[in-house]
Design a protein around this motif. Sequence first.
Motif, PDB file in Angstrom:
ATOM      1  N   VAL B  55      -2.416  20.093  -7.967  1.00  0.00           N
ATOM      2  CA  VAL B  55      -1.951  18.895  -8.657  1.00  0.00           C
ATOM      3  C   VAL B  55      -3.004  17.795  -8.614  1.00  0.00           C
ATOM      4  O   VAL B  55      -3.879  17.784  -7.746  1.00  0.00           O
ATOM      5  N   ALA B  56      -2.881  16.880  -9.574  1.00  0.00           N
ATOM      6  CA  ALA B  56      -3.665  15.646  -9.549  1.00  0.00           C
ATOM      7  C   ALA B  56      -2.810  14.557  -8.917  1.00  0.00           C
ATOM      8  O   ALA B  56      -1.639  14.414  -9.251  1.00  0.00           O
ATOM      9  N   LEU B  57      -3.405  13.834  -7.977  1.00  0.00           N
ATOM     10  CA  LEU B  57      -2.703  12.700  -7.369  1.00  0.00           C
ATOM     11  C   LEU B  57      -3.123  11.427  -8.090  1.00  0.00           C
ATOM     12  O   LEU B  57      -4.307  11.151  -8.238  1.00  0.00           O
ATOM     13  N   LEU B  58      -2.122  10.683  -8.552  1.00  0.00           N
ATOM     14  CA  LEU B  58      -2.382   9.514  -9.395  1.00  0.00           C
ATOM     15  C   LEU B  58      -2.195   8.217  -8.619  1.00  0.00           C
ATOM     16  O   LEU B  58      -1.561   8.197  -7.564  1.00  0.00           O
ATOM     17  N   ASP B  59      -2.744   7.162  -9.163  1.00  0.00           N
ATOM     18  CA  ASP B  59      -2.678   5.847  -8.527  1.00  0.00           C
ATOM     19  C   ASP B  59      -1.421   5.100  -8.970  1.00  0.00           C
ATOM     20  O   ASP B  59      -1.301   4.712 -10.136  1.00  0.00           O
ATOM     21  N   LYS B  60      -0.518   4.909  -8.019  1.00  0.00           N
ATOM     22  CA  LYS B  60       0.772   4.254  -8.312  1.00  0.00           C
ATOM     23  C   LYS B  60       0.587   2.858  -8.901  1.00  0.00           C
ATOM     24  O   LYS B  60       1.219   2.504  -9.895  1.00  0.00           O
ATOM     25  N   SER B 149      -0.721  11.181   2.332  1.00  0.00           N
ATOM     26  CA  SER B 149      -1.518  12.387   2.221  1.00  0.00           C
ATOM     27  C   SER B 149      -0.622  13.596   1.990  1.00  0.00           C
ATOM     28  O   SER B 149       0.583  13.551   2.206  1.00  0.00           O
ATOM     29  N   THR B 150      -1.224  14.656   1.506  1.00  0.00           N
ATOM     30  CA  THR B 150      -0.484  15.905   1.345  1.00  0.00           C
ATOM     31  C   THR B 150      -1.027  16.986   2.273  1.00  0.00           C
ATOM     32  O   THR B 150      -0.567  18.122   2.239  1.00  0.00           O
TER      33      THR B 150
END
Lengths: 154, 154
Positions: B55-60, B149-150
Amino acid sequence: MVEKLDNVDLTILKILQNDSKKTTKEIAATLNMTVSPVYERIKRLENDGYIKKYVALLDKKLLNYPVTVICMVSLRYHNEGFIDKFEEQIKELPEVQECFHMAGKVDFFLKINMKSLDDYHDFVRVKLSNISNIGILESYFVLKEIKQSTEFVI
Amino acid sequence: MVEKLDNVDLTILKILQNDSKKTTKEIAATLNMTVSPVYERIKRLENDGYIKKYVALLDKKLLNYPVTVICMVSLRYHNEGFIDKFEEQIKELPEVQECFHMAGKVDFFLKINMKSLDDYHDFVRVKLSNISNIGILESYFVLKEIKQSTEFVI
DNA sequence: TATTTTAAAAGTAAAATTTTCTTTAAAATT
DNA sequence: AATTTTAAAGAAAATTTTACTTTTAAAATA
């Protein structure tokens, strides 16, 4: 630099936050576009910071990290220096996956992944006890993950 | 099918859970191996379920979802049917990013991302109120993300 | 209205990576 | 010792990424 996003950008983000292995070709196909503009949009979304990073999500159970704990921490002292110190110390702990500073009577939420309850016991006894400013520590154990996602752009 | 992992596998997982865009060539270089065995190990880790997804982690903040809320829910009735029903209903809500069934007096932890407090108000008023079995609902607002973090394979 | 400017999209081709297949080497088993 | 199994290495084909150029269309200006 950070411009407004249009619907094409948002669609790209929705796709990538669900499956970052989709090729630009596949994404372009769903958008009825060619690869070039899609490729350049993705690069822009990366460079402008909308996409922070790409990661693989792993299976906790298979990898023998079946224990998840939510910790609620209240500090003893709430001066600015003490809060910053606590945050720095928490950041150093790889076992802490998430940490949030909260509004309300509880100061911090921590999410922690462990191999066993014994390991959690050691973690509290050895690592958390090193952090002197913890006033109250409440541990909640996860019985079951109902939902665990990283998506939020709807 | 699901065999034990050696150190090479674990190193690959550590790398990918931190940056899934690393090429097999790069990973192979850090492992002093050629691409073929690394490629096949990654495929095996995917097929055996160790790697669940990419997945891509996006900036909230940039994407205008600055509000994060932790909800603690206690159910009114605790029969098996009611708990399953609640879980199904929660799964349907895209706003709920994480949901855990907990041990203790609180039944569920929910993590929710929102565009605004008004949206959260609507979410509680419209969506959560539809779920009839909620007894107690406590909302905690995130002031600051200290760590998000994941990763968990150390 | 015509012309210029700008930005996004499309096209193209080279470079790099992924993927498949074959070969080799080492370890385990009979 | 011979055979089987397993993992790694090598090589080549297929695909994707990346950089660059051209086209198109919309907006801005004269």
